[in-house]
Design a protein around this motif. Sequence first.
Motif, PDB file in Angstrom:
ATOM      1  N   TRP A  73      28.870  43.631  41.389  1.00  0.00           N
ATOM      2  CA  TRP A  73      30.005  43.855  40.505  1.00  0.00           C
ATOM      3  C   TRP A  73      31.063  44.792  41.088  1.00  0.00           C
ATOM      4  O   TRP A  73      32.001  45.161  40.382  1.00  0.00           O
ATOM      5  CB  TRP A  73      29.510  44.419  39.170  1.00  0.00           C
ATOM      6  CG  TRP A  73      28.981  43.355  38.259  1.00  0.00           C
ATOM      7  CD1 TRP A  73      27.679  43.086  37.976  1.00  0.00           C
ATOM      8  CD2 TRP A  73      29.739  42.419  37.495  1.00  0.00           C
ATOM      9  NE1 TRP A  73      27.570  42.042  37.087  1.00  0.00           N
ATOM     10  CE2 TRP A  73      28.829  41.614  36.772  1.00  0.00           C
ATOM     11  CE3 TRP A  73      31.107  42.174  37.341  1.00  0.00           C
ATOM     12  CZ2 TRP A  73      29.240  40.591  35.917  1.00  0.00           C
ATOM     13  CZ3 TRP A  73      31.513  41.149  36.493  1.00  0.00           C
ATOM     14  CH2 TRP A  73      30.585  40.379  35.794  1.00  0.00           C
ATOM     15  N   THR A  74      30.952  45.183  42.335  1.00  0.00           N
ATOM     16  CA  THR A  74      32.017  46.000  42.918  1.00  0.00           C
ATOM     17  C   THR A  74      33.292  45.159  43.024  1.00  0.00           C
ATOM     18  O   THR A  74      33.243  43.996  43.422  1.00  0.00           O
ATOM     19  CB  THR A  74      31.614  46.507  44.306  1.00  0.00           C
ATOM     20  OG1 THR A  74      31.202  45.396  45.108  1.00  0.00           O
ATOM     21  CG2 THR A  74      30.468  47.505  44.212  1.00  0.00           C
ATOM     22  N   PRO A  75      34.455  45.707  42.646  1.00  0.00           N
ATOM     23  CA  PRO A  75      35.679  44.902  42.604  1.00  0.00           C
ATOM     24  C   PRO A  75      36.023  44.209  43.914  1.00  0.00           C
ATOM     25  O   PRO A  75      36.632  43.135  43.902  1.00  0.00           O
ATOM     26  CB  PRO A  75      36.754  45.931  42.223  1.00  0.00           C
ATOM     27  CG  PRO A  75      36.027  46.939  41.418  1.00  0.00           C
ATOM     28  CD  PRO A  75      34.688  47.064  42.090  1.00  0.00           C
ATOM     29  N   SER A  76      35.661  44.779  45.026  1.00  0.00           N
ATOM     30  CA  SER A  76      36.035  44.197  46.311  1.00  0.00           C
ATOM     31  C   SER A  76      35.118  43.054  46.750  1.00  0.00           C
ATOM     32  O   SER A  76      35.446  42.337  47.697  1.00  0.00           O
ATOM     33  CB  SER A  76      36.036  45.276  47.398  1.00  0.00           C
ATOM     34  OG  SER A  76      34.732  45.811  47.581  1.00  0.00           O
ATOM     35  N   LEU A  77      34.000  42.874  46.072  1.00  0.00           N
ATOM     36  CA  LEU A  77      33.033  41.867  46.519  1.00  0.00           C
ATOM     37  C   LEU A  77      32.636  40.855  45.457  1.00  0.00           C
ATOM     38  O   LEU A  77      32.047  39.830  45.778  1.00  0.00           O
ATOM     39  CB  LEU A  77      31.767  42.543  47.057  1.00  0.00           C
ATOM     40  CG  LEU A  77      31.930  43.329  48.365  1.00  0.00           C
ATOM     41  CD1 LEU A  77      30.623  44.032  48.727  1.00  0.00           C
ATOM     42  CD2 LEU A  77      32.351  42.392  49.497  1.00  0.00           C
ATOM     43  N   VAL A  78      32.930  41.110  44.203  1.00  0.00           N
ATOM     44  CA  VAL A  78      32.516  40.176  43.162  1.00  0.00           C
ATOM     45  C   VAL A  78      33.335  38.894  43.273  1.00  0.00           C
ATOM     46  O   VAL A  78      34.551  38.918  43.436  1.00  0.00           O
ATOM     47  CB  VAL A  78      32.659  40.806  41.760  1.00  0.00           C
ATOM     48  CG1 VAL A  78      34.094  41.162  41.434  1.00  0.00           C
ATOM     49  CG2 VAL A  78      32.074  39.896  40.698  1.00  0.00           C
ATOM     50  N   GLN A  79      32.634  37.751  43.233  1.00  0.00           N
ATOM     51  CA  GLN A  79      33.289  36.441  43.285  1.00  0.00           C
ATOM     52  C   GLN A  79      33.610  36.054  41.847  1.00  0.00           C
ATOM     53  O   GLN A  79      32.788  35.485  41.140  1.00  0.00           O
ATOM     54  CB  GLN A  79      32.386  35.416  43.967  1.00  0.00           C
ATOM     55  CG  GLN A  79      32.099  35.754  45.421  1.00  0.00           C
ATOM     56  CD  GLN A  79      31.006  34.878  46.015  1.00  0.00           C
ATOM     57  OE1 GLN A  79      30.662  33.850  45.470  1.00  0.00           O
ATOM     58  NE2 GLN A  79      30.463  35.290  47.154  1.00  0.00           N
ATOM     59  N   CYS A  80      34.829  36.367  41.426  1.00  0.00           N
ATOM     60  CA  CYS A  80      35.147  36.380  40.003  1.00  0.00           C
ATOM     61  C   CYS A  80      35.785  35.077  39.528  1.00  0.00           C
ATOM     62  O   CYS A  80      36.876  34.712  39.958  1.00  0.00           O
ATOM     63  CB  CYS A  80      36.078  37.551  39.695  1.00  0.00           C
ATOM     64  SG  CYS A  80      35.587  38.494  38.254  1.00  0.00           S
ATOM     65  N   ASP A  81      35.078  34.372  38.632  1.00  0.00           N
ATOM     66  CA  ASP A  81      35.633  33.218  37.944  1.00  0.00           C
ATOM     67  C   ASP A  81      36.061  33.642  36.546  1.00  0.00           C
ATOM     68  O   ASP A  81      36.105  34.825  36.222  1.00  0.00           O
ATOM     69  CB  ASP A  81      34.615  32.081  37.905  1.00  0.00           C
ATOM     70  CG  ASP A  81      33.310  32.480  37.211  1.00  0.00           C
ATOM     71  OD1 ASP A  81      33.262  33.545  36.573  1.00  0.00           O
ATOM     72  OD2 ASP A  81      32.337  31.701  37.302  1.00  0.00           O
ATOM     73  N   SER A  82      36.384  32.675  35.689  1.00  0.00           N
ATOM     74  CA  SER A  82      36.898  33.004  34.362  1.00  0.00           C
ATOM     75  C   SER A  82      35.924  33.851  33.558  1.00  0.00           C
ATOM     76  O   SER A  82      36.312  34.859  32.942  1.00  0.00           O
ATOM     77  CB  SER A  82      37.216  31.719  33.588  1.00  0.00           C
ATOM     78  OG  SER A  82      38.269  31.025  34.192  1.00  0.00           O
ATOM     79  N   TYR A  83      34.653  33.459  33.539  1.00  0.00           N
ATOM     80  CA  TYR A  83      33.683  34.188  32.726  1.00  0.00           C
ATOM     81  C   TYR A  83      33.397  35.563  33.321  1.00  0.00           C
ATOM     82  O   TYR A  83      33.134  36.522  32.596  1.00  0.00           O
ATOM     83  CB  TYR A  83      32.402  33.376  32.581  1.00  0.00           C
ATOM     84  CG  TYR A  83      31.449  33.907  31.529  1.00  0.00           C
ATOM     85  CD1 TYR A  83      31.914  34.361  30.306  1.00  0.00           C
ATOM     86  CD2 TYR A  83      30.075  33.942  31.769  1.00  0.00           C
ATOM     87  CE1 TYR A  83      31.043  34.838  29.337  1.00  0.00           C
ATOM     88  CE2 TYR A  83      29.198  34.405  30.811  1.00  0.00           C
ATOM     89  CZ  TYR A  83      29.690  34.861  29.595  1.00  0.00           C
ATOM     90  OH  TYR A  83      28.821  35.341  28.639  1.00  0.00           O
TER      91      TYR A  83
END
Length: 577
Positions: A73-83
């Motif tokens: 969950w670190t901002p630089s590594l999280v692969q962030c989709d809509s959910y």
Amino acid sequence: MAIVITISLLAAACSNKKDEVSIGTEPPSTEVADPSESTQPVITPPPTEAEAVEPKTGGTLRVAGEAEVGAPWTPSLVQCDSYCYMRAFAFYDPLTVIDYDLGIRPYLAESFEPNKDFTVWTVKLRKGIKFHDGTPLDADAVIYNLNEVAKSFLTGPALYDLAKDGDGNVVTEKIDKLTFTIATGFNGDIKKPLPWPTLPYLFSKQGGFIASPKWLQAVKDNTGDAAKPVGTGPFKLQSYSQGDKLTAVRNEDYWGKDADGNPLPYLDKVEFRVIADGQVRQQALESGDVDLIATSDGRSLSSLTENGDFVTEMQDKYTETSHILLHLTKPVLKSREVRCALAQALDRDSLIEVVANGFFEKANAPFSSGQEGYLADNGFPEYDPDAASAAIEAYEAENGPVSVRYMTTATSTTKIQAEFVVEAWNAIGVDAELAQVEQSELIVNAITGSDVFEAFGWRNHGGVYVDQQQYWWTERTAAADGTLGLNFARMKDKVIEENLRKARSATDEGERREAAEAINRRFAEQCYLIPLWWTQWGIVHTPDIANFGRNPLPDGGFALDGAGFPGQAWLTAVFKN
């Protein structure tokens, strides 16, 4: 800003469905543009004071979405989709947000001001904000976060044009405890300052998630847990079981307040569950296992928007394009003739009927309604199986057989879609095969340019301004196969590259729009991807859940749910009756 509004037939058809509420989608007038013309970004009306209701505090909200994040969950590594975004906004606050006028508004920041040529930005932070671990939010904390994001293989490409020093850190100057500057520089070169008028928009998304520097350093030192995020947000992490459930509880020290000065958030707890299959997610809502789902499943939406037992908050502007992503370095897919033949083989109207009960609007490009550069007619080839067969036959006469592996996620709906596509391609003489994998594996295959990646069922490119697509389409992120790159298709096109650069630095709206439209037409001409439909998202919930679309901004107004990344909603001001 001159605004031209277009109203899609589908949006009009959905607008009168029972108990459906459209948040951030209804146009402020009924002026209809000539369909041959383009649109500027569409402005949507904010909630009115008449819609305000007396909030109630307490209670647990049970939410279900489609996928787990693909990294810590670190901002630089999280692969962030809509959910991922919906969950992340529970414990992270961004530096900026988008309001109902599509304005870029300070959030954690108090102000975000440019110099006269937009090459240096001065950021001032709000006073008195603390992270969940008690660390103060200050200039040092934000600069630490910016440097982490800038050095990451995943998020760094979004910051390519911020100036960097010899260690790869963003060139910043701390003015005082809460104030600092950020300098731009083409490809990071401080000697090449680059006008970047829409830079603050970047910090309304993942690049602007601000985490505790104490926690981030502990994660780097292997003394902290990357799966236990620490931000400034309205909720604190209580527990996390990857692939199953994340539980967040009210941050009693949250800095945000409503218009009457009442502390936010209203809810005691939010349970975020992962239910990958859209049909199963719908069943969980209907059975009472959850209170709210986020879904882009057309079959679910066509059913739920007619169901008076639930309320649907539709997000149908600035949204993603569901498309077939093509790996352009694969020998057969280097051929424009083959790519366009694969597009012409598909009866997309029939596909939408089969997959989504006809709920979605057929797409012609990765520019949806409301987005800068949208064109009703961009010249994308229409369904013509005879022409497709002839093109494949001609290619095979010169080069040998055409085979394509179509890969998609492992849900019932995506399997139906994949079978339709594979059958259509086989019918024109292509040797097509189907493979289904879990969503995080699909993403990893795309990021790495894996050898198994040929054609994917994909969904991407939501947002307002074309500059948001820079890191997906620029040749600077088109890494070699087998290495990490955000230009998943490995596309390199001089026309697109030139216009991306124009759009980034243009201070004139008309010039930026022209660049976006040129990119749109180039995609259509080259068939770099196969657009299927423009995704619509529904935030569907039981009637006792209230106050969507009313996340208050510190300086007045509201944040626009789904702006920049549709399929999620702010839960800070939501409550249960």
